[in-house]
Design a protein around this motif. Structure first.
Motif, PDB file in Angstrom:
ATOM      1  N   TYR A  26       0.828  -1.207   0.000  1.00 20.84           N
ATOM      2  CA  TYR A  26       0.000   0.000   0.000  1.00 20.84           C
ATOM      3  C   TYR A  26       0.865   1.260   0.000  1.00 20.84           C
ATOM      4  O   TYR A  26       1.722   1.439   0.870  1.00 20.84           O
ATOM      5  N   ALA A  28       1.182   4.785   0.895  1.00 19.23           N
ATOM      6  CA  ALA A  28       0.499   5.756   1.757  1.00 19.23           C
ATOM      7  C   ALA A  28       0.788   7.182   1.328  1.00 19.23           C
ATOM      8  O   ALA A  28      -0.059   8.073   1.472  1.00 19.23           O
ATOM      9  N   PRO A  47      -9.173  13.087   2.823  1.00 21.10           N
ATOM     10  CA  PRO A  47     -10.004  12.106   3.522  1.00 21.10           C
ATOM     11  C   PRO A  47      -9.187  11.257   4.501  1.00 21.10           C
ATOM     12  O   PRO A  47      -7.954  11.240   4.430  1.00 21.10           O
ATOM     13  N   GLY A  49      -7.074   8.448   5.948  1.00 21.12           N
ATOM     14  CA  GLY A  49      -6.178   7.523   5.268  1.00 21.12           C
ATOM     15  C   GLY A  49      -5.486   8.110   4.052  1.00 21.12           C
ATOM     16  O   GLY A  49      -4.789   7.395   3.327  1.00 21.12           O
ATOM     17  N   GLU A 182      -4.234  17.811  13.682  1.00 24.09           N
ATOM     18  CA  GLU A 182      -5.579  17.896  14.264  1.00 24.09           C
ATOM     19  C   GLU A 182      -5.570  18.495  15.670  1.00 24.09           C
ATOM     20  O   GLU A 182      -6.046  17.874  16.619  1.00 24.09           O
ATOM     21  N   HIS A 213      -9.627  18.197  10.077  1.00 29.68           N
ATOM     22  CA  HIS A 213     -10.791  17.701   9.339  1.00 29.68           C
ATOM     23  C   HIS A 213     -11.897  18.748   9.314  1.00 29.68           C
ATOM     24  O   HIS A 213     -12.776  18.697   8.464  1.00 29.68           O
TER      25      HIS A 213
HETATM   26  N1  ATP Z   1       3.073   2.256  10.237  1.00 25.77           N
HETATM   27  C1  ATP Z   1       2.144   1.889   9.337  1.00 25.77           C
HETATM   28  N2  ATP Z   1       2.063   0.623   8.893  1.00 25.77           N
HETATM   29  C2  ATP Z   1       1.146   0.261   7.995  1.00 25.77           C
HETATM   30  N3  ATP Z   1       0.275   1.094   7.424  1.00 25.77           N
HETATM   31  C3  ATP Z   1       0.301   2.370   7.809  1.00 25.77           C
HETATM   32  C4  ATP Z   1       1.230   2.845   8.781  1.00 25.77           C
HETATM   33  N4  ATP Z   1       1.025   4.175   8.965  1.00 25.77           N
HETATM   34  C5  ATP Z   1       0.007   4.499   8.148  1.00 25.77           C
HETATM   35  N5  ATP Z   1      -0.426   3.441   7.459  1.00 25.77           N
HETATM   36  C6  ATP Z   1      -1.485   3.432   6.436  1.00 25.77           C
HETATM   37  O1  ATP Z   1      -1.220   4.486   5.534  1.00 25.77           O
HETATM   38  C7  ATP Z   1      -2.411   5.130   5.125  1.00 25.77           C
HETATM   39  C8  ATP Z   1      -2.330   6.607   5.439  1.00 25.77           C
HETATM   40  O2  ATP Z   1      -2.430   6.791   6.833  1.00 25.77           O
HETATM   41  P1  ATP Z   1      -2.326   8.196   7.541  1.00 25.77           P
HETATM   42  O3  ATP Z   1      -2.406   7.959   8.998  1.00 25.77           O
HETATM   43  O4  ATP Z   1      -1.125   8.914   7.036  1.00 25.77           O
HETATM   44  O5  ATP Z   1      -3.632   8.920   7.003  1.00 25.77           O
HETATM   45  P2  ATP Z   1      -4.278  10.313   7.451  1.00 25.77           P
HETATM   46  O6  ATP Z   1      -4.476  11.116   6.223  1.00 25.77           O
HETATM   47  O7  ATP Z   1      -3.487  10.908   8.548  1.00 25.77           O
HETATM   48  O8  ATP Z   1      -5.706   9.820   7.986  1.00 25.77           O
HETATM   49  P3  ATP Z   1      -6.627  10.417   9.179  1.00 25.77           P
HETATM   50  O9  ATP Z   1      -7.302  11.624   8.592  1.00 25.77           O
HETATM   51  O10 ATP Z   1      -7.593   9.331   9.438  1.00 25.77           O
HETATM   52  O11 ATP Z   1      -5.747  10.746  10.345  1.00 25.77           O
HETATM   53  C9  ATP Z   1      -3.550   4.422   5.864  1.00 25.77           C
HETATM   54  O12 ATP Z   1      -4.106   3.471   4.999  1.00 25.77           O
HETATM   55  C10 ATP Z   1      -2.857   3.763   7.027  1.00 25.77           C
HETATM   56  O13 ATP Z   1      -3.535   2.588   7.429  1.00 25.77           O
END
Ligand code: ATP
Ligand code: MG
Length: 259
Positions: A26, A28, A47, A49, A182, A213
């Motif tokens: 994945y 990120a 959004p 993730g 946040e 958010h």
């Molecule tokens: N250490 C990790 N190991 C595996 N997957 C991860 C890790 N950190 C983040 N992810 C994945 O990476 C993607 C992005 O996560 P991230 O926390 O950066 O999103 P975000 O934009 O901050 O979301 P939110 O608004 O919910 O806080 C997600 O699918 C998350 O599950």
């Protein structure tokens, strides 16, 4: 400095060059290139993730990107450890509180101010330095309307008040770049307004990147907004440009209550 340190002829406080990070299969954060200008207040939205927190982790050094570079005030910091980046003035607030709950707000803030005095610490003037740090704590507590709670242990304060103390501790470090993840999550509207006032009054020598958010907060506070979607940067621009951007509306704003 030597080796990886390079000088970039730009007004950018922070530049990300082709940054990518995958967890397993994945991705990120997907090839993000972005300049944050010195002294600006930039909003980072997207959004759940989308990769916002992961991007902060890359900037602060908690996560090493697979590809790409992080340049802070002209120096490549991609390979520096988090504490080395903090010493350069690159500071973040955490979603979880990092203060000492048994100490008062005043003491927590004064400790941060003392930590900042750092190498300038004059051992023959400890009382004076301690008084300066305490005065700074009082000033910050007044600025957010918490002065009457400042002597209580932080653990005895409400959730919202504790979040505010977190922010004051970060500000007492006088960061060059402050990343806020946040900061108003879980706060009442009234507390959110107080935090927003404090951020709005921010010192122009501090660059601020704000993840939130609450789009009302981001659109009213930020001069520019960057939108992440599925790890990729969808758009960067003024609040008006972002509001009018059809891709952003489809990917994100459309699924939110618009104002
Ligand atoms: N250490 C990790 N190991 C595996 N997957 C991860 C890790 N950190 C983040 N992810 C994945 O990476 C993607 C992005 O996560 P991230 O926390 O950066 O999103 P975000 O934009 O901050 O979301 P939110 O608004 O919910 O806080 C997600 O699918 C998350 O599950
Ligand atoms: Mg997040």
């Amino acid at each position: 400095m030597t080796g990886h340190t390079s000088i970039e002829p730009t007004g950018a406080g922070l530049s990300l060059h082709g940054v990518r990070k995958s967890f397993g299969s994945y991705t990120a954060v997907d090839d993000v290139t972005l300049d944050v200008l010195q002294g600006e207040l930039l909003g980072l939205i997207g959004p759940n993730g989308a990769g916002k927190t992961t991007l902060f982790n890359i900037v602060t050094g908690f996560v090493r990107p697979d590809v790409g570079r992080v340049v802070f005030e002209g120096a490549d910091v991609t390979r520096l450890k988090p504490d080395q980046r903090v010493r350069r003035g690159l500071v973040r607030t955490f979603q979880k509180s990092m203060v000492f709950p048994e100490l008062s707000a005043e003491e927590n803030i004064a400790m941060a101010a003392r930590a900042r005095q750092g190498s300038g610490y004059a051992w023959w003037r400890p009382a004076e330095r301690a008084a300066e740090a305490l005065a700074e704590g009082s000033r910050l507590l007044r600025a957010i309307g918490l002065e009457r709670r400042g002597a209580l242990p932080v653990g005895a304060l409400s959730h919202g008040e504790q979040r505010m103390v977190d922010i004051l501790v970060s500000l007492a470090l006088r960061p060059r770049l402050l990343l806020m993840d946040e900061p108003t999550a879980g706060l009442t509207r009234e507390e959110t307004a107080r935090v927003m006032d404090l951020v709005r009054a921010h010192d122009r020598s501090t660059t601020v990147v704000l993840i939130a958010h609450d789009l009302d907060v981001v659109f009213s506070l930020c001069e520019r907004i960057a939108v992440l979607n599925l790890g990729a940067l969808l758009a960067v621009g003024s609040p008006e440009e972002i509001r009018a951007n059809p891709e952003v509306r489809t990917a994100y704003l459309g699924s939110h209550r618009e104002h």
